[in-house]
Design an enzyme around this catalytic site. Sequence first.
Site, PDB file in Angstrom:
ATOM      1  N   SER A 189      -5.350 -14.431   3.894  1.00  0.00           N
ATOM      2  CA  SER A 189      -5.728 -12.783   3.741  1.00  0.00           C
ATOM      3  C   SER A 189      -7.274 -12.570   3.950  1.00  0.00           C
ATOM      4  O   SER A 189      -7.946 -12.487   2.673  1.00  0.00           O
ATOM      5  CB  SER A 189      -5.369 -12.473   2.303  1.00  0.00           C
ATOM      6  OG  SER A 189      -5.745 -13.450   1.326  1.00  0.00           O
ATOM      7  N   VAL A 190      -7.680 -12.620   4.978  1.00  0.00           N
ATOM      8  CA  VAL A 190      -9.072 -12.571   5.430  1.00  0.00           C
ATOM      9  C   VAL A 190      -9.541 -11.233   6.122  1.00  0.00           C
ATOM     10  O   VAL A 190     -10.278 -11.103   6.801  1.00  0.00           O
ATOM     11  CB  VAL A 190      -9.636 -13.704   6.278  1.00  0.00           C
ATOM     12  CG1 VAL A 190      -9.538 -14.963   5.494  1.00  0.00           C
ATOM     13  CG2 VAL A 190      -8.836 -13.943   7.653  1.00  0.00           C
ATOM     14  N   ASP A 216      -6.092   3.262   9.523  1.00  0.00           N
ATOM     15  CA  ASP A 216      -6.783   2.079   9.522  1.00  0.00           C
ATOM     16  C   ASP A 216      -7.448   1.823  11.130  1.00  0.00           C
ATOM     17  O   ASP A 216      -8.166   0.989  11.223  1.00  0.00           O
ATOM     18  CB  ASP A 216      -5.788   0.823   9.388  1.00  0.00           C
ATOM     19  CG  ASP A 216      -5.486   0.670   7.772  1.00  0.00           C
ATOM     20  OD1 ASP A 216      -5.826   1.459   7.064  1.00  0.00           O
ATOM     21  OD2 ASP A 216      -4.689  -0.444   7.475  1.00  0.00           O
ATOM     22  N   HIS A 223      -5.020  12.456 -28.082  1.00  0.00           N
ATOM     23  CA  HIS A 223      -5.167  11.159 -28.636  1.00  0.00           C
ATOM     24  C   HIS A 223      -3.956  10.725 -29.225  1.00  0.00           C
ATOM     25  O   HIS A 223      -2.968  11.561 -29.743  1.00  0.00           O
ATOM     26  CB  HIS A 223      -6.321  11.593 -30.092  1.00  0.00           C
ATOM     27  CG  HIS A 223      -6.216  10.394 -30.939  1.00  0.00           C
ATOM     28  ND1 HIS A 223      -7.056   9.321 -30.838  1.00  0.00           N
ATOM     29  CD2 HIS A 223      -5.658  10.287 -32.287  1.00  0.00           C
ATOM     30  CE1 HIS A 223      -6.958   8.623 -31.851  1.00  0.00           C
ATOM     31  NE2 HIS A 223      -5.912   8.934 -32.707  1.00  0.00           N
TER      32      HIS A 223
HETATM   33  P1  FAD Z   1      -0.155   1.604   9.397  1.00  0.00           P
HETATM   34  O1  FAD Z   1       0.470   1.559   7.932  1.00  0.00           O
HETATM   35  O2  FAD Z   1      -0.545  -0.043   9.728  1.00  0.00           O
HETATM   36  O3  FAD Z   1       0.936   2.002  10.408  1.00  0.00           O
HETATM   37  C1  FAD Z   1       0.619   1.965  11.853  1.00  0.00           C
HETATM   38  C2  FAD Z   1       2.115   1.963  12.469  1.00  0.00           C
HETATM   39  O4  FAD Z   1       1.866   2.267  13.932  1.00  0.00           O
HETATM   40  C3  FAD Z   1       2.992   0.734  12.343  1.00  0.00           C
HETATM   41  O5  FAD Z   1       4.207   0.863  11.834  1.00  0.00           O
HETATM   42  C4  FAD Z   1       2.910   0.258  13.715  1.00  0.00           C
HETATM   43  O6  FAD Z   1       4.230  -0.487  14.070  1.00  0.00           O
HETATM   44  C5  FAD Z   1       2.765   1.492  14.632  1.00  0.00           C
HETATM   45  N1  FAD Z   1       2.501   1.260  16.016  1.00  0.00           N
HETATM   46  C6  FAD Z   1       1.290   0.558  16.363  1.00  0.00           C
HETATM   47  N2  FAD Z   1       1.071   0.928  17.562  1.00  0.00           N
HETATM   48  C7  FAD Z   1       2.052   1.373  18.024  1.00  0.00           C
HETATM   49  C8  FAD Z   1       2.130   1.846  19.531  1.00  0.00           C
HETATM   50  N3  FAD Z   1       1.468   1.484  20.241  1.00  0.00           N
HETATM   51  N4  FAD Z   1       3.366   2.505  19.517  1.00  0.00           N
HETATM   52  C9  FAD Z   1       4.051   2.759  18.393  1.00  0.00           C
HETATM   53  N5  FAD Z   1       3.948   2.535  17.138  1.00  0.00           N
HETATM   54  C10 FAD Z   1       2.718   1.800  16.844  1.00  0.00           C
HETATM   55  N6  FAD Z   1      -3.424   0.584   0.681  1.00  0.00           N
HETATM   56  C11 FAD Z   1      -3.570   1.501  -0.529  1.00  0.00           C
HETATM   57  O7  FAD Z   1      -4.096   2.476  -0.299  1.00  0.00           O
HETATM   58  N7  FAD Z   1      -3.149   0.930  -1.482  1.00  0.00           N
HETATM   59  C12 FAD Z   1      -2.454  -0.418  -1.780  1.00  0.00           C
HETATM   60  O8  FAD Z   1      -1.985  -0.681  -2.792  1.00  0.00           O
HETATM   61  C13 FAD Z   1      -2.255  -0.949  -0.229  1.00  0.00           C
HETATM   62  N8  FAD Z   1      -1.770  -2.284  -0.703  1.00  0.00           N
HETATM   63  C14 FAD Z   1      -1.639  -2.899   0.399  1.00  0.00           C
HETATM   64  C15 FAD Z   1      -1.132  -4.194   0.123  1.00  0.00           C
HETATM   65  C16 FAD Z   1      -1.057  -5.016   1.408  1.00  0.00           C
HETATM   66  C17 FAD Z   1      -0.126  -6.459   1.188  1.00  0.00           C
HETATM   67  C18 FAD Z   1      -1.435  -4.642   2.673  1.00  0.00           C
HETATM   68  C19 FAD Z   1      -1.310  -5.619   3.893  1.00  0.00           C
HETATM   69  C20 FAD Z   1      -1.954  -3.262   2.734  1.00  0.00           C
HETATM   70  C21 FAD Z   1      -2.246  -2.582   1.564  1.00  0.00           C
HETATM   71  N9  FAD Z   1      -2.776  -1.230   1.982  1.00  0.00           N
HETATM   72  C22 FAD Z   1      -2.677  -0.431   0.657  1.00  0.00           C
HETATM   73  C23 FAD Z   1      -3.234  -0.754   2.910  1.00  0.00           C
HETATM   74  C24 FAD Z   1      -2.257   0.353   3.557  1.00  0.00           C
HETATM   75  O9  FAD Z   1      -1.215  -0.517   3.678  1.00  0.00           O
HETATM   76  C25 FAD Z   1      -3.097   0.590   4.932  1.00  0.00           C
HETATM   77  O10 FAD Z   1      -4.395   1.301   4.608  1.00  0.00           O
HETATM   78  C26 FAD Z   1      -2.250   1.898   5.451  1.00  0.00           C
HETATM   79  O11 FAD Z   1      -0.851   1.394   5.855  1.00  0.00           O
HETATM   80  C27 FAD Z   1      -2.822   2.277   6.716  1.00  0.00           C
HETATM   81  O12 FAD Z   1      -1.798   3.340   7.340  1.00  0.00           O
HETATM   82  P2  FAD Z   1      -1.876   3.528   8.814  1.00  0.00           P
HETATM   83  O13 FAD Z   1      -0.951   4.702   9.184  1.00  0.00           O
HETATM   84  O14 FAD Z   1      -3.193   3.845   9.244  1.00  0.00           O
HETATM   85  O15 FAD Z   1      -1.573   2.383   9.633  1.00  0.00           O
HETATM   86  P1  NAI Z   2     -10.245  -7.813   2.290  1.00  0.00           P
HETATM   87  O1  NAI Z   2     -11.224  -7.434   3.012  1.00  0.00           O
HETATM   88  O2  NAI Z   2     -10.012  -7.157   0.772  1.00  0.00           O
HETATM   89  O3  NAI Z   2     -10.640  -9.270   1.559  1.00  0.00           O
HETATM   90  C1  NAI Z   2     -10.773 -10.505   2.577  1.00  0.00           C
HETATM   91  C2  NAI Z   2     -11.610 -11.596   1.816  1.00  0.00           C
HETATM   92  O4  NAI Z   2     -11.494 -12.725   2.776  1.00  0.00           O
HETATM   93  C3  NAI Z   2     -13.135 -11.203   1.695  1.00  0.00           C
HETATM   94  O5  NAI Z   2     -13.434 -11.494   0.284  1.00  0.00           O
HETATM   95  C4  NAI Z   2     -13.795 -12.284   2.646  1.00  0.00           C
HETATM   96  O6  NAI Z   2     -14.834 -12.466   2.270  1.00  0.00           O
HETATM   97  C5  NAI Z   2     -12.831 -13.187   2.769  1.00  0.00           C
HETATM   98  N1  NAI Z   2     -12.864 -14.220   4.056  1.00  0.00           N
HETATM   99  C6  NAI Z   2     -13.045 -13.888   5.184  1.00  0.00           C
HETATM  100  N2  NAI Z   2     -13.147 -14.661   6.003  1.00  0.00           N
HETATM  101  C7  NAI Z   2     -12.871 -15.922   5.412  1.00  0.00           C
HETATM  102  C8  NAI Z   2     -12.789 -17.176   5.568  1.00  0.00           C
HETATM  103  N3  NAI Z   2     -13.057 -17.625   6.921  1.00  0.00           N
HETATM  104  N4  NAI Z   2     -12.645 -18.112   4.800  1.00  0.00           N
HETATM  105  C9  NAI Z   2     -12.498 -17.720   3.499  1.00  0.00           C
HETATM  106  N5  NAI Z   2     -12.549 -16.354   3.060  1.00  0.00           N
HETATM  107  C10 NAI Z   2     -12.830 -15.523   3.956  1.00  0.00           C
HETATM  108  O7  NAI Z   2      -8.939  -8.107   2.903  1.00  0.00           O
HETATM  109  P2  NAI Z   2      -7.342  -8.569   2.679  1.00  0.00           P
HETATM  110  O8  NAI Z   2      -7.360  -8.889   1.234  1.00  0.00           O
HETATM  111  O9  NAI Z   2      -6.898  -9.041   3.976  1.00  0.00           O
HETATM  112  O10 NAI Z   2      -6.806  -6.864   2.581  1.00  0.00           O
HETATM  113  C11 NAI Z   2      -7.144  -6.029   3.900  1.00  0.00           C
HETATM  114  C12 NAI Z   2      -6.957  -4.695   3.276  1.00  0.00           C
HETATM  115  O11 NAI Z   2      -5.887  -4.193   3.064  1.00  0.00           O
HETATM  116  C13 NAI Z   2      -8.078  -4.537   2.193  1.00  0.00           C
HETATM  117  O12 NAI Z   2      -9.451  -4.518   2.531  1.00  0.00           O
HETATM  118  C14 NAI Z   2      -7.608  -3.310   1.698  1.00  0.00           C
HETATM  119  O13 NAI Z   2      -8.193  -2.142   2.537  1.00  0.00           O
HETATM  120  C15 NAI Z   2      -6.141  -3.309   2.145  1.00  0.00           C
HETATM  121  N6  NAI Z   2      -5.472  -3.647   0.934  1.00  0.00           N
HETATM  122  C16 NAI Z   2      -5.561  -2.517  -0.199  1.00  0.00           C
HETATM  123  C17 NAI Z   2      -5.009  -2.770  -1.408  1.00  0.00           C
HETATM  124  C18 NAI Z   2      -5.019  -2.077  -2.481  1.00  0.00           C
HETATM  125  O14 NAI Z   2      -5.618  -0.856  -1.935  1.00  0.00           O
HETATM  126  N7  NAI Z   2      -4.546  -2.234  -3.875  1.00  0.00           N
HETATM  127  C19 NAI Z   2      -4.180  -4.248  -1.687  1.00  0.00           C
HETATM  128  C20 NAI Z   2      -4.054  -4.942  -0.591  1.00  0.00           C
HETATM  129  C21 NAI Z   2      -4.684  -4.598   0.883  1.00  0.00           C
END
Ligand code: FAD
Ligand code: NAI
Length: 483
Positions: A287-288, A330, A462
């Site tokens: 998860s980087v 994103d 409260h």
């Molecule tokens: P996405 O959700 O990635 O959706 C893009 C969609 O486009 C995908 O379904 C993909 O299949 C489709 N697509 C791509 N290219 C094409 C193409 N050429 N043609 C047709 N379809 C296509 N954010 C929060 O705010 N709160 C959280 O708690 C949170 N938890 C997370 C936990 C995890 C494990 C992860 C991985 C992410 C988390 N995030 C969280 C981040 C959040 O999921 C993303 O910021 C969000 O989904 C981005 O929305 P998006 O619409 O930009 O893209």
């Molecule tokens: P992240 O950017 O939060 O964390 C990645 C971590 O990996 C960083 O601390 C970075 O320094 C470290 N890292 C990078 N390269 C590395 C290496 N080679 N070796 C060791 N460590 C390394 O990214 P993450 O956790 O993958 O999540 C992606 C994104 O998804 C987040 O930035 C966030 O935007 C979204 N997300 C949001 C959540 C929420 O809002 N609660 C929950 C989960 C994801």
Amino acid sequence: MANRQFDVVVIGGGPGGYIAAIRAAQLGLTAACIEKESYADPKGEVRLGGTCLNVGCIPSKALLQSSELYDQAGHSFVMHGIGLDNLKIDVATMVRRKDNIVTQLTGGIKGLFKKNKVTLLSGHGRFVGREDEFWQVEVVGENGGEVVNAKNVIVATGSRPRHLDGIPVDNKVVCDNVGALAFDAVPKRLGVIGAGVIGLELGSVWKRLGADVTILEALPDFLAAADPAVAKEAWKTFTQKQGLKIHLDVKINKVTQGKKGQGTQISVEYEVGDETKTLECDKLIVSVGRIPNTDGLGADNVGLALDDRGHIAVDDHCQTSQPGIWAVGDVVRGPMLAHKGMEEGVMVAERIVGQAGHVNYDVIPWVMYTHPEIAWVGKTETQLKSEGIEFRAGQIPFAANGRALGQGDTTGFVKVIADAKSDRVLGVHIIGNNASELIVEAVVAMEFGASSEDIARICHAHPTLSEVMHEAALAVDKRPLHF
Ligand code: FAD
Ligand code: NAI
């Protein structure tokens, strides 16, 4: 046969895309949304909701809730006098519950599309060119392809997990978020590369369920984006109270796999200081960070510019380098958060019809759903110091709050930071139970340009946890009433 025509075609059905399509339709535009992924749909049908609903926010929060309850039953119930024998976790049931929530919500968005008359186009979307006033987008799905004409295109293709060179992800043994949300048993030893949001949230899930979790982080500072006081408290809680092993400032050398009994043993060789060490584990989560999805989009076919980090280049209103093409979520600059993408989707749809849609990028909340939760909005002390802005801060612990004591959960604090001269709130940082909900008050206050005195003069119910926000605002002026 003539191409179908739409006022707006959205590429990508995640939070940025589906919201943009719904808002466009609400505003009277003909709207279509292209989505290619079926994720784990049992019928193989395309699913809406993107990363967030299918393999991100929603499933991770479902597992966090289940594992938190298990942890409470094992550790916290006893202080209430509640005894439990034979506590156990059935991972299959926990994962099925999570899958059912995902199915319900993704299906719900299809329902919203019907209600709002948004056309779902199943398949991969790609720009092919321009004809007269229309952008042409090809959609290729299981049943063949078609080209649709669009006056406006909103790119919302999202992001995908970044993988590391030489560490192939199979989502069985070495996993990104997709595999890590679908383990079929609690791994005995779990390795995690990256102590960011995913590493800490999913590391917490499996730690609570009994895994021995070790997280390897490249940066020397823990949670560098958070306020230093929050990062310090989180470090203490996660490592000392909860037993997460987190190693900072490491460099990953290589990952190898070998057989061990029925399963696989993973060896992660890493450097820390002058030493070379090895972490042995049964599963590894990578998860980087995440990278924007622009491959296969045909950006070159329409001259769409990317920025130096590979995002689609946009201005403050998500307008790309080409008129009538917009990009949100994103795939563009800014935090990768679902709510940020949704706000951008609304803004773009409103600007297409000539309204003044706007996103206040200075007031986007961050939440980490660990326990305690971490939430903030606005600037940290570190940012303010580096910008030379003078401030006053008030910090109050949950331990001074009656509701927190009653709930048996007093870890953490609320910290309010306000401008030294104007008293305008510049940032609010919370670590504690329910921080995700408490931060809303700070977001509203900052959106309305409130001062810390404004928050201090609001009547807070409260006994509630929100009284800690009240006290922290009072503490900015050094006059807390209960601390
Ligand atoms: P996405 O959700 O990635 O959706 C893009 C969609 O486009 C995908 O379904 C993909 O299949 C489709 N697509 C791509 N290219 C094409 C193409 N050429 N043609 C047709 N379809 C296509 N954010 C929060 O705010 N709160 C959280 O708690 C949170 N938890 C997370 C936990 C995890 C494990 C992860 C991985 C992410 C988390 N995030 C969280 C981040 C959040 O999921 C993303 O910021 C969000 O989904 C981005 O929305 P998006 O619409 O930009 O893209
Ligand atoms: P992240 O950017 O939060 O964390 C990645 C971590 O990996 C960083 O601390 C970075 O320094 C470290 N890292 C990078 N390269 C590395 C290496 N080679 N070796 C060791 N460590 C390394 O990214 P993450 O956790 O993958 O999540 C992606 C994104 O998804 C987040 O930035 C966030 O935007 C979204 N997300 C949001 C959540 C929420 O809002 N609660 C929950 C989960 C994801």
